[in-house]
Design a protein around this motif. Structure first.
Motif, PDB file in Angstrom:
ATOM      1  N   GLY A   1       6.994  -0.287   0.361  1.00  0.00           N
ATOM      2  CA  GLY A   1       5.650   0.136   0.739  1.00  0.00           C
ATOM      3  C   GLY A   1       4.834  -0.885   1.492  1.00  0.00           C
ATOM      4  N   THR A   2       5.492  -1.810   2.168  1.00  0.00           N
ATOM      5  CA  THR A   2       4.720  -2.819   2.884  1.00  0.00           C
ATOM      6  C   THR A   2       5.283  -3.066   4.278  1.00  0.00           C
ATOM      7  OG1 THR A   2       3.999  -5.144   2.852  1.00  0.00           O
ATOM      8  CG2 THR A   2       6.015  -4.629   1.635  1.00  0.00           C
ATOM      9  N   THR A   3       4.359  -3.300   5.216  1.00  0.00           N
ATOM     10  CA  THR A   3       4.766  -3.626   6.585  1.00  0.00           C
ATOM     11  C   THR A   3       5.325  -5.057   6.653  1.00  0.00           C
ATOM     12  OG1 THR A   3       2.503  -4.323   6.961  1.00  0.00           O
ATOM     13  CG2 THR A   3       3.094  -2.145   7.763  1.00  0.00           C
TER      14      THR A   3
ATOM     15  N   ALA B   1       0.802  -1.224   0.000  1.00  0.00           N
ATOM     16  CA  ALA B   1       0.000   0.000   0.000  1.00  0.00           C
ATOM     17  C   ALA B   1       0.839   1.280   0.000  1.00  0.00           C
ATOM     18  CB  ALA B   1      -0.930  -0.015   1.205  1.00  0.00           C
ATOM     19  N   GLY B   2       2.010   1.244   0.650  1.00  0.00           N
ATOM     20  CA  GLY B   2       2.839   2.452   0.773  1.00  0.00           C
ATOM     21  C   GLY B   2       3.258   3.055  -0.555  1.00  0.00           C
TER      22      GLY B   2
ATOM     23  N   GLU C   1       1.753   8.226  -2.113  1.00  0.00           N
ATOM     24  CA  GLU C   1       2.055   9.500  -2.783  1.00  0.00           C
ATOM     25  C   GLU C   1       1.132   9.767  -3.990  1.00  0.00           C
ATOM     26  OE1 GLU C   1       6.667   9.994  -2.674  1.00  0.00           O
ATOM     27  OE2 GLU C   1       6.116   7.970  -2.048  1.00  0.00           O
TER      28      GLU C   1
ATOM     29  N   GLN D   1       0.623  -6.329  -3.657  1.00  0.00           N
ATOM     30  CA  GLN D   1      -0.514  -6.618  -2.774  1.00  0.00           C
ATOM     31  C   GLN D   1      -1.618  -5.609  -3.040  1.00  0.00           C
ATOM     32  OE1 GLN D   1       1.096  -7.395   1.484  1.00  0.00           O
ATOM     33  NE2 GLN D   1       2.713  -6.329   0.372  1.00  0.00           N
ATOM     34  N   ASN D   2      -1.324  -4.612  -3.880  1.00  0.00           N
ATOM     35  CA  ASN D   2      -2.287  -3.534  -4.115  1.00  0.00           C
ATOM     36  C   ASN D   2      -3.361  -3.953  -5.109  1.00  0.00           C
ATOM     37  OD1 ASN D   2      -0.698  -2.143  -2.403  1.00  0.00           O
ATOM     38  ND2 ASN D   2       0.228  -0.809  -3.935  1.00  0.00           N
ATOM     39  N   ILE D   3      -4.492  -3.284  -4.974  1.00  0.00           N
ATOM     40  CA  ILE D   3      -5.654  -3.632  -5.792  1.00  0.00           C
ATOM     41  C   ILE D   3      -6.033  -2.456  -6.698  1.00  0.00           C
ATOM     42  CG2 ILE D   3      -6.591  -5.302  -4.151  1.00  0.00           C
ATOM     43  CD1 ILE D   3      -8.331  -3.087  -2.959  1.00  0.00           C
ATOM     44  N   ASP D   4      -5.185  -1.407  -6.709  1.00  0.00           N
ATOM     45  CA  ASP D   4      -5.574  -0.131  -7.312  1.00  0.00           C
ATOM     46  C   ASP D   4      -5.239   0.020  -8.795  1.00  0.00           C
ATOM     47  OD1 ASP D   4      -2.794   0.358  -7.327  1.00  0.00           O
ATOM     48  OD2 ASP D   4      -2.882   1.467  -5.440  1.00  0.00           O
TER      49      ASP D   4
ATOM     50  N   ALA E   1       8.930   5.963  -1.413  1.00  0.00           N
ATOM     51  CA  ALA E   1       9.188   5.304  -2.694  1.00  0.00           C
ATOM     52  C   ALA E   1       9.247   6.313  -3.843  1.00  0.00           C
ATOM     53  CB  ALA E   1       8.114   4.259  -2.964  1.00  0.00           C
TER      54      ALA E   1
ATOM     55  N   HIS F   1      -3.634  -9.848  -4.347  1.00  0.00           N
ATOM     56  CA  HIS F   1      -4.931  -9.685  -3.678  1.00  0.00           C
ATOM     57  C   HIS F   1      -6.039  -9.261  -4.642  1.00  0.00           C
ATOM     58  CE1 HIS F   1      -2.572  -9.070   0.314  1.00  0.00           C
ATOM     59  NE2 HIS F   1      -2.834 -10.340   0.093  1.00  0.00           N
TER      60      HIS F   1
ATOM     61  N   ASN G   1      11.476   2.045   2.269  1.00  0.00           N
ATOM     62  CA  ASN G   1      10.329   2.310   3.144  1.00  0.00           C
ATOM     63  C   ASN G   1      10.722   3.428   4.117  1.00  0.00           C
ATOM     64  OD1 ASN G   1       8.174   2.088   5.088  1.00  0.00           O
ATOM     65  ND2 ASN G   1       7.914  -0.064   4.521  1.00  0.00           N
TER      66      ASN G   1
ATOM     67  N   PHE H   1      -3.433   0.943   4.988  1.00  0.00           N
ATOM     68  CA  PHE H   1      -4.396   0.450   5.974  1.00  0.00           C
ATOM     69  C   PHE H   1      -4.054   0.944   7.368  1.00  0.00           C
ATOM     70  CE2 PHE H   1      -6.359  -3.549   3.838  1.00  0.00           C
ATOM     71  CZ  PHE H   1      -7.135  -2.708   3.076  1.00  0.00           C
ATOM     72  N   ARG H   2      -2.757   0.780   7.714  1.00  0.00           N
ATOM     73  CA  ARG H   2      -2.355   1.047   9.100  1.00  0.00           C
ATOM     74  C   ARG H   2      -1.698   2.413   9.227  1.00  0.00           C
ATOM     75  NH1 ARG H   2      -1.591  -3.871   7.299  1.00  0.00           N
ATOM     76  NH2 ARG H   2      -2.368  -5.652   8.458  1.00  0.00           N
TER      77      ARG H   2
END
Ligand code: NAD
Length: 251
Positions: free
Chosen positions: A189-191, A25-26, A30, A102-105, A234, A120, A215, A36-37
């Protein structure tokens, strides 16, 4: 190894070339899409129940109102940022052979990346909850309340992986195959906390790949499997890293 992590990462990526990119997501923050978190995260505004498949099936009208306004009206206006463009350029240059997100965008594809594995799923497709229909989220389909299948009239869902659903088989198989065959895994961009997606970089590392992480904050990978940690956003780091890689390839 060069003490400047960007220089050092560029040395390795330009030398090995066999790069797998893994994003979360990270990398879209931008572009105006919240993670999410953390501060400004989606979890502060939306109850996570909203992402449960049972909740969606039980409350389709209410769920679709939210899905439409957050995912399609708000996120739909967002454009790729400098990081998405740099990842796409690395593929065009023949340096990156695969990108697992992992992004869906859909922003990696909008930036020009072709070999994208959507772990995802994607908002770029609607799928029927009863028959085999799948198609793009046209204005007409999204106007339904809730959207219904043009073939069988059953409920449509965005083709994303809700909590309680499995990872699409092809995405799972191809991601882990690519993790096993890459020489370098660039994570951004991910935890690194979402299972089983976070196992992709772990698999790459176990098979001998060098893990590079971009990150602004440390993740579950940092200090464990990350070999080179580049602290920063990023959208700021990736164009600089890309330039350094280009310089080396031109030498
Ligand atoms: P997360 O929300 O748990 O964490 C975001 C991560 O991004 C953090 O490590 C944070 O430090 C980092 N970050 C924040 N700004 C950044 C920037 N400018 N550049 C680089 N990194 C930055 O995200 P996750 O680990 O991907 O897990 C959440 C799940 O929800 C994933 O499946 C994710 O893809 C999905 N999700 C997707 C979107 C999207 O499609 N854009 C948005 C929200 C959540």
């Amino acid at each position: 190894m060069n003490p400047d992590p960007i220089q050092s990462a560029a040395d390795i990526i330009a030398e090995k070339k066999n790069l797998l990119i893994f994003t979360g997501a990270g990398v879209s923050v931008e572009s105006g899409i919240p993670p999410f978190r953390g501060a400004g995260g989606l979890w502060n505004k939306v109850n996570p129940d909203f992402f449960e498949i049972d909740h969606f099936m039980r409350h389709p009208v209410e769920s679709w109102e939210r899905i439409r306004s957050i995912f399609y009206d708000l996120w739909g206006k967002c454009a790729p940022n400098a990081a998405h463009l740099a990842f796409a350029e690395l593929e065009k240059m023949g340096v990156a052979f695969s990108l697992v997100t992992q992004n869906i965008d859909n922003l990696h594809q909008a930036a020009g990346s072709k070999n994208v594995i959507e772990f995802h799923g994607t908002l770029g497709r609607l799928r029927c909850t009863r028959c085999s229909f799948a198609g793009p989220p046209t204005r007409d389909l999204l106007a339904g309340n809730p959207p219904s299948c043009p073939k069988c009239a059953a409920l449509l869902k965005p083709d994303i992986v809700f909590f309680g659903e499995g990872i699409p088989e092809h995405a799972m198989d191809q991601s882990f195959a690519d993790a096993e065959s890459c020489s370098v895994c660039l994570v951004s961009g991910t935890t690194g906390e979402v299972m089983p997606a976070c196992m992709v970089p772990h698999t790459a590392k176990r098979r001998g790949a060098i893990v590079i992480e971009v990150n602004p904050e440390e993740s579950a990978f940092t200090g464990h499997i990350t070999d080179i940690y580049i602290r920063g956003k990023a959208g700021e780091i990736m164009p600089r890293l890309l330039e350094e890689i280009k310089k080396r390839l031109a030498e």
